[in-house]
Design a protein around this motif. Structure first.
Motif, PDB file in Angstrom:
ATOM      1  N   LYS A  51      -5.675 -11.575  -4.091  1.00 57.94           N
ATOM      2  CA  LYS A  51      -4.239 -11.428  -3.880  1.00 57.94           C
ATOM      3  C   LYS A  51      -3.917 -11.656  -2.413  1.00 57.94           C
ATOM      4  CE  LYS A  51      -0.499  -8.058  -4.501  1.00 57.94           C
ATOM      5  NZ  LYS A  51      -0.187  -6.645  -4.759  1.00 57.94           N
ATOM      6  N   GLU A  52      -2.847 -12.390  -2.164  1.00 59.70           N
ATOM      7  CA  GLU A  52      -2.423 -12.651  -0.792  1.00 59.70           C
ATOM      8  C   GLU A  52      -1.136 -11.866  -0.512  1.00 59.70           C
ATOM      9  OE1 GLU A  52      -4.038 -14.185   1.418  1.00 59.70           O
ATOM     10  OE2 GLU A  52      -5.568 -15.255   0.258  1.00 59.70           O
ATOM     11  N   PRO A  53      -1.253 -10.592  -0.177  1.00 62.03           N
ATOM     12  CA  PRO A  53      -0.056  -9.794   0.086  1.00 62.03           C
ATOM     13  C   PRO A  53       0.540 -10.143   1.443  1.00 62.03           C
ATOM     14  CG  PRO A  53      -2.024  -8.511   0.524  1.00 62.03           C
ATOM     15  CD  PRO A  53      -2.494  -9.841   0.009  1.00 62.03           C
ATOM     16  N   ASP A  54       1.795  -9.706   1.660  1.00 59.36           N
ATOM     17  CA  ASP A  54       2.378  -9.953   2.976  1.00 59.36           C
ATOM     18  C   ASP A  54       1.729  -9.020   3.988  1.00 59.36           C
ATOM     19  OD1 ASP A  54       3.681  -7.390   3.067  1.00 59.36           O
ATOM     20  OD2 ASP A  54       5.320  -8.202   1.854  1.00 59.36           O
ATOM     21  N   GLU A  55       1.992  -9.286   5.251  1.00 64.98           N
ATOM     22  CA  GLU A  55       1.305  -8.557   6.306  1.00 64.98           C
ATOM     23  C   GLU A  55       1.590  -7.063   6.234  1.00 64.98           C
ATOM     24  OE1 GLU A  55       0.308  -9.099  11.048  1.00 64.98           O
ATOM     25  OE2 GLU A  55       2.157  -9.944  10.231  1.00 64.98           O
ATOM     26  N   GLY A  56       2.824  -6.708   5.898  1.00 64.82           N
ATOM     27  CA  GLY A  56       3.180  -5.299   5.795  1.00 64.82           C
ATOM     28  C   GLY A  56       2.373  -4.579   4.729  1.00 64.82           C
ATOM     29  N   GLU A  57       2.193  -5.242   3.581  1.00 62.28           N
ATOM     30  CA  GLU A  57       1.396  -4.651   2.504  1.00 62.28           C
ATOM     31  C   GLU A  57      -0.057  -4.484   2.922  1.00 62.28           C
ATOM     32  OE1 GLU A  57       3.671  -6.188  -1.554  1.00 62.28           O
ATOM     33  OE2 GLU A  57       2.196  -7.489  -0.589  1.00 62.28           O
ATOM     34  N   LEU A  58      -0.580  -5.475   3.650  1.00 60.87           N
ATOM     35  CA  LEU A  58      -1.953  -5.377   4.142  1.00 60.87           C
ATOM     36  C   LEU A  58      -2.120  -4.169   5.051  1.00 60.87           C
ATOM     37  CD1 LEU A  58      -2.896  -9.083   5.022  1.00 60.87           C
ATOM     38  CD2 LEU A  58      -4.057  -7.617   3.374  1.00 60.87           C
ATOM     39  N   GLU A  59      -1.163  -3.971   5.951  1.00 57.37           N
ATOM     40  CA  GLU A  59      -1.273  -2.866   6.890  1.00 57.37           C
ATOM     41  C   GLU A  59      -1.045  -1.521   6.214  1.00 57.37           C
ATOM     42  OE1 GLU A  59      -2.728  -4.260   8.820  1.00 57.37           O
ATOM     43  OE2 GLU A  59      -1.770  -5.680  10.146  1.00 57.37           O
ATOM     44  N   GLU A  60      -0.183  -1.491   5.203  1.00 54.11           N
ATOM     45  CA  GLU A  60      -0.012  -0.256   4.419  1.00 54.11           C
ATOM     46  C   GLU A  60      -1.336   0.130   3.767  1.00 54.11           C
ATOM     47  OE1 GLU A  60       3.150   0.213   1.593  1.00 54.11           O
ATOM     48  OE2 GLU A  60       4.575  -0.892   2.835  1.00 54.11           O
ATOM     49  N   GLU A  61      -1.987  -0.868   3.184  1.00 50.82           N
ATOM     50  CA  GLU A  61      -3.273  -0.626   2.528  1.00 50.82           C
ATOM     51  C   GLU A  61      -4.301  -0.164   3.555  1.00 50.82           C
ATOM     52  OE1 GLU A  61      -5.583  -0.031  -0.643  1.00 50.82           O
ATOM     53  OE2 GLU A  61      -3.513  -0.784  -0.776  1.00 50.82           O
ATOM     54  N   TRP A  62      -4.269  -0.765   4.729  1.00 41.00           N
ATOM     55  CA  TRP A  62      -5.201  -0.389   5.801  1.00 41.00           C
ATOM     56  C   TRP A  62      -4.997   1.081   6.192  1.00 41.00           C
ATOM     57  CZ3 TRP A  62      -5.037   1.510  10.748  1.00 41.00           C
ATOM     58  CH2 TRP A  62      -6.164   1.333  11.539  1.00 41.00           C
ATOM     59  N   LEU A  63      -3.734   1.496   6.355  1.00 43.88           N
ATOM     60  CA  LEU A  63      -3.458   2.875   6.728  1.00 43.88           C
ATOM     61  C   LEU A  63      -3.907   3.854   5.647  1.00 43.88           C
ATOM     62  CD1 LEU A  63       0.040   2.338   8.375  1.00 43.88           C
ATOM     63  CD2 LEU A  63      -1.988   3.222   9.532  1.00 43.88           C
TER      64      LEU A  63
ATOM     65  N   GLU B  88      -6.434   3.296   3.549  1.00 47.71           N
ATOM     66  CA  GLU B  88      -7.899   3.318   3.629  1.00 47.71           C
ATOM     67  C   GLU B  88      -8.370   4.162   4.814  1.00 47.71           C
ATOM     68  OE1 GLU B  88     -10.496   1.730   1.793  1.00 47.71           O
ATOM     69  OE2 GLU B  88      -8.939   1.544   0.281  1.00 47.71           O
ATOM     70  N   ALA B  89      -7.586   4.157   5.886  1.00 50.66           N
ATOM     71  CA  ALA B  89      -7.950   4.922   7.079  1.00 50.66           C
ATOM     72  C   ALA B  89      -7.566   6.393   6.964  1.00 50.66           C
ATOM     73  CB  ALA B  89      -7.276   4.311   8.315  1.00 50.66           C
ATOM     74  N   GLY B  90      -6.976   6.784   5.827  1.00 48.90           N
ATOM     75  CA  GLY B  90      -6.578   8.175   5.630  1.00 48.90           C
ATOM     76  C   GLY B  90      -5.308   8.542   6.361  1.00 48.90           C
ATOM     77  N   LEU B  91      -4.465   7.537   6.665  1.00 45.17           N
ATOM     78  CA  LEU B  91      -3.240   7.781   7.433  1.00 45.17           C
ATOM     79  C   LEU B  91      -1.989   7.395   6.656  1.00 45.17           C
ATOM     80  CD1 LEU B  91      -4.496   6.439  10.886  1.00 45.17           C
ATOM     81  CD2 LEU B  91      -4.162   8.831  10.228  1.00 45.17           C
ATOM     82  N   SER B  92      -2.051   7.484   5.336  1.00 44.34           N
ATOM     83  CA  SER B  92      -0.911   7.074   4.511  1.00 44.34           C
ATOM     84  C   SER B  92       0.309   7.962   4.731  1.00 44.34           C
ATOM     85  CB  SER B  92      -1.290   7.084   3.033  1.00 44.34           C
ATOM     86  OG  SER B  92      -1.737   8.362   2.634  1.00 44.34           O
ATOM     87  N   ASN B  93       0.094   9.190   5.210  1.00 46.12           N
ATOM     88  CA  ASN B  93       1.253  10.068   5.418  1.00 46.12           C
ATOM     89  C   ASN B  93       1.973   9.796   6.739  1.00 46.12           C
ATOM     90  OD1 ASN B  93      -0.694  11.061   7.093  1.00 46.12           O
ATOM     91  ND2 ASN B  93      -0.791  13.106   6.176  1.00 46.12           N
ATOM     92  N   LEU B  94       1.635   8.692   7.388  1.00 46.63           N
ATOM     93  CA  LEU B  94       2.403   8.286   8.561  1.00 46.63           C
ATOM     94  C   LEU B  94       3.599   7.427   8.180  1.00 46.63           C
ATOM     95  CD1 LEU B  94      -0.311   7.407  11.234  1.00 46.63           C
ATOM     96  CD2 LEU B  94       0.925   9.544  10.891  1.00 46.63           C
ATOM     97  N   PHE B  95       3.699   7.064   6.908  1.00 43.66           N
ATOM     98  CA  PHE B  95       4.818   6.232   6.470  1.00 43.66           C
ATOM     99  C   PHE B  95       5.177   6.599   5.039  1.00 43.66           C
ATOM    100  CE2 PHE B  95       1.006   4.067   5.141  1.00 43.66           C
ATOM    101  CZ  PHE B  95       1.316   3.584   3.880  1.00 43.66           C
ATOM    102  N   GLY B  96       6.309   6.118   4.598  1.00 38.95           N
ATOM    103  CA  GLY B  96       6.722   6.333   3.214  1.00 38.95           C
ATOM    104  C   GLY B  96       7.269   7.722   2.989  1.00 38.95           C
ATOM    105  N   GLU B  97       7.250   8.149   1.735  1.00 38.37           N
ATOM    106  CA  GLU B  97       7.897   9.394   1.345  1.00 38.37           C
ATOM    107  C   GLU B  97       7.228  10.619   1.964  1.00 38.37           C
ATOM    108  OE1 GLU B  97       7.826   9.320  -2.872  1.00 38.37           O
ATOM    109  OE2 GLU B  97       9.441   7.850  -3.051  1.00 38.37           O
ATOM    110  N   SER B  98       5.938  10.503   2.259  1.00 42.13           N
ATOM    111  CA  SER B  98       5.221  11.671   2.791  1.00 42.13           C
ATOM    112  C   SER B  98       5.141  11.659   4.307  1.00 42.13           C
ATOM    113  CB  SER B  98       3.802  11.709   2.213  1.00 42.13           C
ATOM    114  OG  SER B  98       3.103  10.527   2.551  1.00 42.13           O
ATOM    115  N   SER B  99       5.943  10.804   4.952  1.00 39.48           N
ATOM    116  CA  SER B  99       5.813  10.641   6.398  1.00 39.48           C
ATOM    117  C   SER B  99       6.154  11.911   7.171  1.00 39.48           C
ATOM    118  CB  SER B  99       6.684   9.488   6.890  1.00 39.48           C
ATOM    119  OG  SER B  99       8.048   9.748   6.605  1.00 39.48           O
ATOM    120  N   GLY B 100       6.927  12.784   6.575  1.00 42.76           N
ATOM    121  CA  GLY B 100       7.283  14.009   7.283  1.00 42.76           C
ATOM    122  C   GLY B 100       6.149  15.008   7.358  1.00 42.76           C
TER     123      GLY B 100
END
Length: 622
Positions: A56-68, A70-82
């Motif tokens: 799959k060739e996702p856009d750059e934003g999707e790649l970086e979301e996936e990276w975050l 994988e790095a255990g930093l998903s709560n820095l963005f999106g609904e759980s960012s708070g």
């Protein structure tokens, strides 16, 4: 794709290679192309068409979301960012270059979310890394102060107390790195690889290595002895390995960023695969099957048996791995194995050595996803583009840590087997160069991804992946080491988390009262053996060897192996059934979950790093 002699490098021609690579101008690529032709012939004889993986060739934003994520930093963005308190502890342990890598990905995700008009709260990058307490220090790149606590704090904790010193990639370490005497062949595991690359980028120390491709020209890289012990993959508890994975991903990304190499994880669209059998079965599913037969096994049984079959005759056979078995016979053996292997009725006497070698390579190629994984296959290939051999080795070290456990364990057994083949090179004529040439197409030209892996610059890619293969074989013992700077970051995270937990408990009277009652109860139940030990003395338990613990006075020269030997010298309990190589001293608790110590660990140095640990001797789980 058909490969003939026209694919070989023309006489007298050269090709564009990174100056750091072993020049392969003088190396014959015959083995590589012949192996590729054998692979195509084998696939041509296999009428069962496999479904190709689609990346799959996702856009750059999707790649970086996936990276975050994988790095255990998903709560820095999106609904759980708070709810990012947990991440703040993690972020506070990052080096400058690691911080920069995270900032870059968060910024990309932020821009992407704004373009999508997401309604979620999007944190500002500067807010994420703002110091939690006032600090006068600025990072060396001139950016806003980050959550990295510099050594200006003089090793003080948040509450002002002194704590164990953890080495991170901070400003003081930059000068430490410059002052530290080191050899071109020493691998510094105490300071972040990306920090080393940033500090040495414009330095004469960072000159590219150049040289021919002979086996003897590979540097004799070594790991200087660490008094607090070398940590290998498998030595840490699962909860700490999760932290190691996140840190290794961020560190690898930071290293690639510093060195100007693009790092992008690839994702494959899920495809239908076989749910039973031997060849073409996902590694995880194959191990589930095998564990029903042999509980606890971590390497596919067929993989183990094929290696044993090759070694059973002799490793001195000339052309071993290079000379293929007869294609029709190999296909027939493959089908017979599928039907009879688990029943135990397969006749191994019919399998010739070259047939077994062909089956072993077929097993690797037929995995539905590459042994090096879809996510990291390109990153493994791109190791060849890094400027120096040392940096290539550092990147491979991090990539091995990032592999799933099943892939990593299988790769380890494969590399160990290949080294044993090379050890008999005087007889079998299979040098490191030859083995790497033969095995590279089997690991790097994954059929499920089509031929894109070598289309763009075929000869360069072939030579490059062969070099990466050589590195993995030559330096395999170093690749399974967890760098000390990552272990120290894990210790730091654990320390910060424990302080946070204590702070939260202190705010709740009920929990405080419960803690007081529990402490009082525990004091009443203490036995004479459990009383507090004097400073500089540790109490070691060895439940498999002795019913009583042993108080041991620490000295400057006392090593972990000597403590184990003291228990083994006692003639009691299960001592006679356990061998020295089966049991180890463990560091448990304090600022680490659990860590198996190597015998050369200096106990006084480790005690100073983790004074609150417990010390237990026990067998190491395989």
């Amino acid at each position: 794709m058909n490969h003939d002699h026209s694919k070989k490098i023309p006489d007298g021609a050269s090709f564009d290679r990174s100056g750091s690579q072993d020049s392969l101008d003088e190396l014959s690529m015959d083995d590589y192309w012949k192996e590729l032709e054998n692979i195509h012939e084998t696939r041509g004889n296999n009428h069962e068409e496999r479904v190709a993986l689609v990346v799959k060739e996702p856009d750059e934003g999707e790649l970086e979301e996936e990276w975050l994520k994988e790095a255990g930093l998903s709560n820095l963005f999106g609904e759980s960012s708070g709810d990012s308190q947990e991440s703040m502890v993690f972020l506070s342990t990052l080096t400058r270059t690691q911080k920069a890598a995270v900032e870059k990905r968060v910024e990309t995700v932020t821009q992407t979310m704004r373009k999508r008009n997401k309604q979620h709260q999007i944190p500002d990058v500067r807010d994420i890394f703002r110091l939690q307490n006032d600090s006068k220090g600025k990072v060396c790149d001139g950016s806003e102060p980050s959550a990295v606590r510099t050594i200006e704090n003089k090793n003080e904790t948040h509450d002002g107390t002194k704590g164990p010193k953890f080495s991170l990639g901070t400003d003081e370490q930059k000068s430490l790195l410059e002052d530290m005497p080191s050899s071109d062949t020493d691998i510094n595991l105490e300071i972040s690889f990306a920090e080393q690359a940033a500090n040495l980028k414009d330095s004469s120390v960072g000159k590219m290595y150049k040289g021919g491709g002979g086996d003897t020209l590979l540097p004799n890289f070594r790991l200087p002895k660490d008094k607090t012990g070398t940590t290998k993959i498998g030595d840490l508890a699962p909860q700490d390995m999760k932290k190691v994975y996140s840190l290794a991903l961020i560190e690898l990304t930071a290293l690639y960023d510093i060195l100007g190499t693009e790092f992008k994880q690839q994702k494959a669209v899920k495809i239908k695969t076989k749910d039973s059998g031997l060849f073409g079965v996902p590694l995880s599913l194959l191990l589930e099957q095998d564990q029903k037969k042999v509980p606890g096994t971590k390497i596919p049984l067929i993989f183990q048996k094929l290696i044993a079959q090759i070694e059973e005759t002799t490793l001195e056979t000339e052309g071993l791995l290079r000379i293929p078995g007869v294609a029709t016979r190999v296909k027939g053996l493959c089908q017979e194995l599928e039907a009879k292997f688990y029943e135990g009725t397969f006749n191994w006497e019919n399998v010739k050595q070259h047939d077994a070698a062909s089956l072993l390579k077929l097993f690797i190629r037929e995995l539905p996803q590459p042994l090096l994984t879809v996510e990291y296959l390109k990153a493994f290939q791109d190791v060849q583009n890094l400027p120096t051999r040392k940096q290539q080795l550092q990147a491979l070290n991090l990539l091995v840590i990032l592999l799933p456990e099943a892939n990593r364990d299988t790769l380890k057994v494969l590399l160990e087997f290949l080294q044993r083949v090379i050890d008999h090179r005087d007889k079998n004529k299979m040098t490191l160069k030859n083995v790497a040439m033969v095995m590279a197409p089997n690991l790097f030209t994954f059929h499920g991804l089509g031929s894109k892996t070598i289309e763009q610059s075929e000869f360069v890619m072939a030579a490059g992946t062969a070099n990466v293969m050589r590195f993995m074989i030559q330096y395999q013992k170093l690749l399974w080491t967890i760098p000390k700077f990552i272990v120290n970051q894990v210790r730091k995270q654990n320390t910060e988390s424990q302080k946070k937990e204590k702070k939260d408990k202190a705010m709740k009277k009920l929990l405080k009262k419960m803690a007081y009652d529990r402490e009082k109860h525990e004091k009443q139940e203490k036995t004479p053996n459990d009383t507090d030990v004097p400073q500089g003395v540790i109490r070691v338990q060895a439940p498999h060897l002795s019913k009583v613990s042993m108080a041991i006075q620490l000295t400057e020269e006392l090593k972990a192996g000597e403590i184990v030997a003291r228990f083994l010298s006692q003639k009691s309990g299960n001592v006679q059934t356990l061998k020295k190589e089966e049991i180890f001293l463990y560091e448990i608790g304090g600022n680490i979950g659990e860590r198996c110590l190597d015998d050369d660990t200096y106990m006084k140095d480790l005690y100073q790093l983790n004074p609150n640990a417990e010390w237990v001797i026990k067998p190491k789980q395989s």
